[in-house]
Design an enzyme around this catalytic site. Structure first.
Site, PDB file in Angstrom:
ATOM      1  N   GLU A  57      -4.188   4.515   6.229  1.00  0.00           N
ATOM      2  CA  GLU A  57      -3.994   4.233   4.801  1.00  0.00           C
ATOM      3  C   GLU A  57      -4.676   5.344   3.999  1.00  0.00           C
ATOM      4  O   GLU A  57      -4.240   5.733   2.924  1.00  0.00           O
ATOM      5  CB  GLU A  57      -4.618   2.877   4.464  1.00  0.00           C
ATOM      6  CG  GLU A  57      -4.479   2.497   3.016  1.00  0.00           C
ATOM      7  CD  GLU A  57      -5.103   1.153   2.701  1.00  0.00           C
ATOM      8  OE1 GLU A  57      -4.699   0.142   3.295  1.00  0.00           O
ATOM      9  OE2 GLU A  57      -6.010   1.133   1.843  1.00  0.00           O
TER      10      GLU A  57
ATOM     11  N   SER B  90     -10.416   0.389   4.024  1.00  0.00           N
ATOM     12  CA  SER B  90      -9.590   0.209   5.231  1.00  0.00           C
ATOM     13  C   SER B  90      -9.022   1.561   5.634  1.00  0.00           C
ATOM     14  O   SER B  90      -8.331   2.199   4.840  1.00  0.00           O
ATOM     15  CB  SER B  90      -8.430  -0.736   4.948  1.00  0.00           C
ATOM     16  OG  SER B  90      -8.917  -1.950   4.445  1.00  0.00           O
TER      17      SER B  90
ATOM     18  N   ARG C 208       0.839  -1.209   0.000  1.00  0.00           N
ATOM     19  CA  ARG C 208       0.000   0.000   0.000  1.00  0.00           C
ATOM     20  C   ARG C 208       0.873   1.260   0.000  1.00  0.00           C
ATOM     21  O   ARG C 208       0.576   2.235   0.697  1.00  0.00           O
ATOM     22  CB  ARG C 208      -0.941   0.036   1.207  1.00  0.00           C
ATOM     23  CG  ARG C 208      -1.805  -1.174   1.376  1.00  0.00           C
ATOM     24  CD  ARG C 208      -2.864  -1.299   0.278  1.00  0.00           C
ATOM     25  NE  ARG C 208      -3.782  -2.365   0.626  1.00  0.00           N
ATOM     26  CZ  ARG C 208      -3.617  -3.629   0.239  1.00  0.00           C
ATOM     27  NH1 ARG C 208      -2.611  -3.971  -0.536  1.00  0.00           N
ATOM     28  NH2 ARG C 208      -4.488  -4.547   0.595  1.00  0.00           N
TER      29      ARG C 208
HETATM   30  P1  FAD Z   1      -8.522   9.378  -4.410  1.00  0.00           P
HETATM   31  O1  FAD Z   1      -9.150   8.993  -3.115  1.00  0.00           O
HETATM   32  O2  FAD Z   1      -9.179  10.399  -5.225  1.00  0.00           O
HETATM   33  O3  FAD Z   1      -7.009   9.821  -4.143  1.00  0.00           O
HETATM   34  C1  FAD Z   1      -6.141   9.029  -3.341  1.00  0.00           C
HETATM   35  C2  FAD Z   1      -4.755   9.694  -3.322  1.00  0.00           C
HETATM   36  O4  FAD Z   1      -4.160   9.615  -4.614  1.00  0.00           O
HETATM   37  C3  FAD Z   1      -4.814  11.171  -2.969  1.00  0.00           C
HETATM   38  O5  FAD Z   1      -3.667  11.501  -2.235  1.00  0.00           O
HETATM   39  C4  FAD Z   1      -4.793  11.877  -4.330  1.00  0.00           C
HETATM   40  O6  FAD Z   1      -4.247  13.166  -4.259  1.00  0.00           O
HETATM   41  C5  FAD Z   1      -3.903  10.930  -5.138  1.00  0.00           C
HETATM   42  N1  FAD Z   1      -4.273  10.881  -6.553  1.00  0.00           N
HETATM   43  C6  FAD Z   1      -5.490  10.558  -7.073  1.00  0.00           C
HETATM   44  N2  FAD Z   1      -5.427  10.577  -8.418  1.00  0.00           N
HETATM   45  C7  FAD Z   1      -4.168  10.922  -8.745  1.00  0.00           C
HETATM   46  C8  FAD Z   1      -3.494  11.115  -9.979  1.00  0.00           C
HETATM   47  N3  FAD Z   1      -4.106  10.970 -11.164  1.00  0.00           N
HETATM   48  N4  FAD Z   1      -2.183  11.484  -9.946  1.00  0.00           N
HETATM   49  C9  FAD Z   1      -1.536  11.645  -8.763  1.00  0.00           C
HETATM   50  N5  FAD Z   1      -2.117  11.471  -7.574  1.00  0.00           N
HETATM   51  C10 FAD Z   1      -3.423  11.110  -7.560  1.00  0.00           C
HETATM   52  N6  FAD Z   1      -7.781  -0.087  -1.784  1.00  0.00           N
HETATM   53  C11 FAD Z   1      -7.037  -1.202  -1.993  1.00  0.00           C
HETATM   54  O7  FAD Z   1      -5.819  -1.111  -2.217  1.00  0.00           O
HETATM   55  N7  FAD Z   1      -7.598  -2.436  -1.986  1.00  0.00           N
HETATM   56  C12 FAD Z   1      -8.921  -2.631  -1.756  1.00  0.00           C
HETATM   57  O8  FAD Z   1      -9.389  -3.759  -1.768  1.00  0.00           O
HETATM   58  C13 FAD Z   1      -9.726  -1.477  -1.503  1.00  0.00           C
HETATM   59  N8  FAD Z   1     -11.030  -1.612  -1.229  1.00  0.00           N
HETATM   60  C14 FAD Z   1     -11.784  -0.505  -0.957  1.00  0.00           C
HETATM   61  C15 FAD Z   1     -13.138  -0.684  -0.668  1.00  0.00           C
HETATM   62  C16 FAD Z   1     -13.944   0.415  -0.412  1.00  0.00           C
HETATM   63  C17 FAD Z   1     -15.399   0.202  -0.090  1.00  0.00           C
HETATM   64  C18 FAD Z   1     -13.386   1.723  -0.478  1.00  0.00           C
HETATM   65  C19 FAD Z   1     -14.266   2.920  -0.273  1.00  0.00           C
HETATM   66  C20 FAD Z   1     -12.047   1.900  -0.749  1.00  0.00           C
HETATM   67  C21 FAD Z   1     -11.226   0.787  -0.988  1.00  0.00           C
HETATM   68  N9  FAD Z   1      -9.852   0.912  -1.275  1.00  0.00           N
HETATM   69  C22 FAD Z   1      -9.094  -0.202  -1.526  1.00  0.00           C
HETATM   70  C23 FAD Z   1      -9.214   2.236  -1.275  1.00  0.00           C
HETATM   71  C24 FAD Z   1      -9.335   2.994  -2.621  1.00  0.00           C
HETATM   72  O9  FAD Z   1     -10.394   2.506  -3.381  1.00  0.00           O
HETATM   73  C25 FAD Z   1      -8.052   2.920  -3.442  1.00  0.00           C
HETATM   74  O10 FAD Z   1      -6.973   3.454  -2.719  1.00  0.00           O
HETATM   75  C26 FAD Z   1      -8.183   3.669  -4.767  1.00  0.00           C
HETATM   76  O11 FAD Z   1      -7.049   3.415  -5.584  1.00  0.00           O
HETATM   77  C27 FAD Z   1      -8.317   5.182  -4.590  1.00  0.00           C
HETATM   78  O12 FAD Z   1      -8.627   5.731  -5.855  1.00  0.00           O
HETATM   79  P2  FAD Z   1      -9.310   7.137  -6.002  1.00  0.00           P
HETATM   80  O13 FAD Z   1      -9.329   7.466  -7.457  1.00  0.00           O
HETATM   81  O14 FAD Z   1     -10.602   7.153  -5.307  1.00  0.00           O
HETATM   82  O15 FAD Z   1      -8.246   8.050  -5.264  1.00  0.00           O
HETATM   83  P1  NAP Z   2      -9.576 -10.461   5.280  1.00  0.00           P
HETATM   84  O1  NAP Z   2      -9.573 -11.426   4.159  1.00  0.00           O
HETATM   85  O2  NAP Z   2     -10.561 -10.579   6.379  1.00  0.00           O
HETATM   86  O3  NAP Z   2      -8.121 -10.425   5.922  1.00  0.00           O
HETATM   87  C1  NAP Z   2      -7.818  -9.546   6.980  1.00  0.00           C
HETATM   88  C2  NAP Z   2      -6.409  -9.039   6.784  1.00  0.00           C
HETATM   89  O4  NAP Z   2      -5.514 -10.135   6.852  1.00  0.00           O
HETATM   90  C3  NAP Z   2      -6.255  -8.402   5.434  1.00  0.00           C
HETATM   91  O5  NAP Z   2      -6.002  -7.052   5.615  1.00  0.00           O
HETATM   92  C4  NAP Z   2      -5.130  -9.153   4.770  1.00  0.00           C
HETATM   93  O6  NAP Z   2      -4.027  -8.360   4.395  1.00  0.00           O
HETATM   94  C5  NAP Z   2      -4.630 -10.144   5.766  1.00  0.00           C
HETATM   95  N1  NAP Z   2      -4.610 -11.462   5.094  1.00  0.00           N
HETATM   96  C6  NAP Z   2      -5.631 -12.328   4.977  1.00  0.00           C
HETATM   97  N2  NAP Z   2      -5.217 -13.449   4.338  1.00  0.00           N
HETATM   98  C7  NAP Z   2      -3.927 -13.261   4.030  1.00  0.00           C
HETATM   99  C8  NAP Z   2      -2.948 -14.038   3.380  1.00  0.00           C
HETATM  100  N3  NAP Z   2      -3.219 -15.254   2.921  1.00  0.00           N
HETATM  101  N4  NAP Z   2      -1.715 -13.533   3.241  1.00  0.00           N
HETATM  102  C9  NAP Z   2      -1.424 -12.310   3.701  1.00  0.00           C
HETATM  103  N5  NAP Z   2      -2.302 -11.522   4.328  1.00  0.00           N
HETATM  104  C10 NAP Z   2      -3.536 -11.987   4.503  1.00  0.00           C
HETATM  105  O7  NAP Z   2      -9.681  -8.983   4.691  1.00  0.00           O
HETATM  106  P2  NAP Z   2     -10.913  -8.203   4.059  1.00  0.00           P
HETATM  107  O8  NAP Z   2     -11.126  -6.976   4.812  1.00  0.00           O
HETATM  108  O9  NAP Z   2     -12.063  -9.122   3.810  1.00  0.00           O
HETATM  109  O10 NAP Z   2     -10.322  -7.781   2.661  1.00  0.00           O
HETATM  110  C11 NAP Z   2     -10.066  -8.726   1.662  1.00  0.00           C
HETATM  111  C12 NAP Z   2      -9.033  -8.171   0.718  1.00  0.00           C
HETATM  112  O11 NAP Z   2      -9.483  -6.943   0.165  1.00  0.00           O
HETATM  113  C13 NAP Z   2      -7.704  -7.862   1.406  1.00  0.00           C
HETATM  114  O12 NAP Z   2      -6.666  -8.160   0.515  1.00  0.00           O
HETATM  115  C14 NAP Z   2      -7.773  -6.394   1.685  1.00  0.00           C
HETATM  116  O13 NAP Z   2      -6.502  -5.787   1.656  1.00  0.00           O
HETATM  117  C15 NAP Z   2      -8.623  -5.896   0.522  1.00  0.00           C
HETATM  118  N6  NAP Z   2      -9.385  -4.723   0.949  1.00  0.00           N
HETATM  119  C16 NAP Z   2      -8.720  -3.555   1.052  1.00  0.00           C
HETATM  120  C17 NAP Z   2      -9.379  -2.406   1.418  1.00  0.00           C
HETATM  121  C18 NAP Z   2      -8.661  -1.094   1.461  1.00  0.00           C
HETATM  122  O14 NAP Z   2      -9.303  -0.073   1.568  1.00  0.00           O
HETATM  123  N7  NAP Z   2      -7.369  -1.094   1.363  1.00  0.00           N
HETATM  124  C19 NAP Z   2     -10.738  -2.449   1.719  1.00  0.00           C
HETATM  125  C20 NAP Z   2     -11.370  -3.664   1.626  1.00  0.00           C
HETATM  126  C21 NAP Z   2     -10.684  -4.800   1.235  1.00  0.00           C
HETATM  127  P3  NAP Z   2      -3.931  -7.581   2.988  1.00  0.00           P
HETATM  128  O15 NAP Z   2      -4.720  -6.352   3.224  1.00  0.00           O
HETATM  129  O16 NAP Z   2      -2.480  -7.318   2.895  1.00  0.00           O
HETATM  130  O17 NAP Z   2      -4.462  -8.448   1.915  1.00  0.00           O
END
Ligand code: FAD
Ligand code: NAP
Length: 332
Positions: free
Chosen positions: A328, A233, A157
């Site tokens: 994050e 998250s 991340r």
């Molecule tokens: P924004 O929120 O608009 O911006 C995020 C950051 O990036 C800000 O600092 C902004 O200034 C910068 N930015 C945006 N666009 C640009 C650009 N073109 N150039 C330079 N900088 C830029 N993330 C995960 O990694 N895994 C997941 O599974 C995941 N699940 C999610 C589930 C939900 C329900 C929600 C709400 C979020 C989740 N996220 C997850 C987080 C999010 O969706 C990601 O981080 C996504 O990439 C953000 O994209 P955005 O366009 O909305 O960025």
């Molecule tokens: P989950 O499966 O309940 O797992 C909880 C946490 O444990 C996750 O954050 C995940 O880390 C870690 N994990 C689980 N299994 C793993 C494995 N085999 N190896 C390494 N790490 C493991 O999580 P969840 O909330 O339902 O989300 C599922 C996936 O979607 C995850 O990968 C999570 O990162 C992603 N997600 C991300 C966001 C976001 O906003 N960033 C929001 C929703 C879901 P990792 O996060 O490193 O995978």
């Protein structure tokens, strides 16, 4: 005239910015030189952002579209995608054309341009697995540049764009290398993915079946921002040293953890649950009852209230586990 950002972030929190500019083509960017030389915020889909106050600065929303095949051979295809494309629409495009590599990243909200910023990841896959390069406007040299995936320094991340390159680049396009069926190598080892696939389909699974399964798992577990405001998250899973982990495990034998090279990743959601925050609600701010890592706006919460809750959670985790939780979500 201040502009409302309420509908431009998935937290759905009322806050304003000084002005809003929309970039529909990268060629527009050089003309924003004056604005870009002063404080401003670059916005994608607003799904990884918490705004805690009215912003006295302009917001520049990146909206350029386009998915173009650059090159292909028997096993791979290279696609260049505009930063304003909705990430899940790109995944849908890839899967429906039979290209693998990003299906585990289905249903992640936000736009393509932000995906490398935090190296989006889910279900055992990160964009790092498919990314080849990023095209960006470099505000320092005032020109477009091409940044290779190595130079993006993608980590957990994390990326160059969150570290040394913070506030320097506007990502305008990304290039991905996707797999064609002969080389398609599904990653199914994460959590219940394989188990869920087997409930509905026979092996070998198609790329579409993998996507559908991931979508299903996510829908049952994660709050839909259209219904309940959130930014996914709120905290990153902390990564600690093996030595610190051994000490921690003595006091908390059930601690949920994963080995990452020589270090240990803790499940932040589990830590938060242990301190009793899961399902907490005060007014319209809360900690989601199914996934403690997600902070939510039930309606009229302010960004300051969400941030206050986040800080209380950080403090209580530090007191109980001596572990620092880092947001994050980008807090402004
Ligand atoms: P924004 O929120 O608009 O911006 C995020 C950051 O990036 C800000 O600092 C902004 O200034 C910068 N930015 C945006 N666009 C640009 C650009 N073109 N150039 C330079 N900088 C830029 N993330 C995960 O990694 N895994 C997941 O599974 C995941 N699940 C999610 C589930 C939900 C329900 C929600 C709400 C979020 C989740 N996220 C997850 C987080 C999010 O969706 C990601 O981080 C996504 O990439 C953000 O994209 P955005 O366009 O909305 O960025
Ligand atoms: P989950 O499966 O309940 O797992 C909880 C946490 O444990 C996750 O954050 C995940 O880390 C870690 N994990 C689980 N299994 C793993 C494995 N085999 N190896 C390494 N790490 C493991 O999580 P969840 O909330 O339902 O989300 C599922 C996936 O979607 C995850 O990968 C999570 O990162 C992603 N997600 C991300 C966001 C976001 O906003 N960033 C929001 C929703 C879901 P990792 O996060 O490193 O995978």
């Amino acid at each position: 005239m201040p502009v409302s950002l309420k509908n431009l972030t998935t937290f759905g929190i009322e806050a304003t910015c000084a002005e809003l500019y929309e970039v529909h083509s990268p060629e527009q960017i050089p003309s924003y030189h004056g604005i870009l030389s002063e404080p401003h915020l670059i916005l994608g889909g607003g799904s990884n952002i918490l705004i805690t106050k009215n912003l006295e600065i302009p917001v520049i929303a990146i909206r350029n579209q386009g998915i173009h095949i650059e090159q292909e051979n028997q096993s791979n295809i290279w696609v260049k995608v505009g930063a304003g494309v909705v990430w899940d629409e790109l995944v849908h495009w890839a899967v429906s054309n039979g290209f693998g590599g990003v299906e585990n990243l289905s249903l992640i909200p936000g736009h393509v341009g932000a995906a490398p910023v935090q190296n989006i990841g889910a279900y055992g896959v990160e964009i790092a697995n498919a990314l080849k390069s990023v095209t960006a406007w470099d505000k320092f040299i005032q020109n477009f540049c091409q940044i290779s995936v190595q130079d993006c320094q993608l980590g957990y991340r994390d990326s160059y764009f969150k570290q040394k390159g913070k506030d320097r680049f506007i990502i305008t396009e990304i290039t991905l290398c996707l797999q064609k069926p002969p080389t398609y190598n599904p990653i199914l080892s994460y959590g219940t993915v394989l188990e869920e696939l087997r409930k509905s389909y026979l092996e070998p699974f198609t790329i579409q079946q993998v996507r559908d399964t991931i979508v299903e798992i996510r829908r049952t577990k994660l709050p839909d921002p259209k219904v309940t405001g959130n930014a996914g998250s709120f905290f990153r899973n902390p990564i600690i040293s093996h030595e610190q982990f051994v000490e921690l495990q003595k006091d908390f034998p059930a601690i949920v953890h994963y080995r990452v090279h020589n270090e240990v990743k803790l499940a932040a959601g589990w830590l938060i649950e242990q301190v009793g925050w899961k399902g907490y609600r005060q007014g319209d701010v809360g900690c989601h009852p199914k996934q403690a890592l997600v902070l939510v706006n039930y309606g009229k919460a302010t960004g300051a209230e969400v941030w206050e809750l986040a800080q209380k959670i950080q403090q209580s985790i530090f007191q109980k586990f001596n572990v620092k939780l880092e947001p994050e979500v980008n807090v402004y």
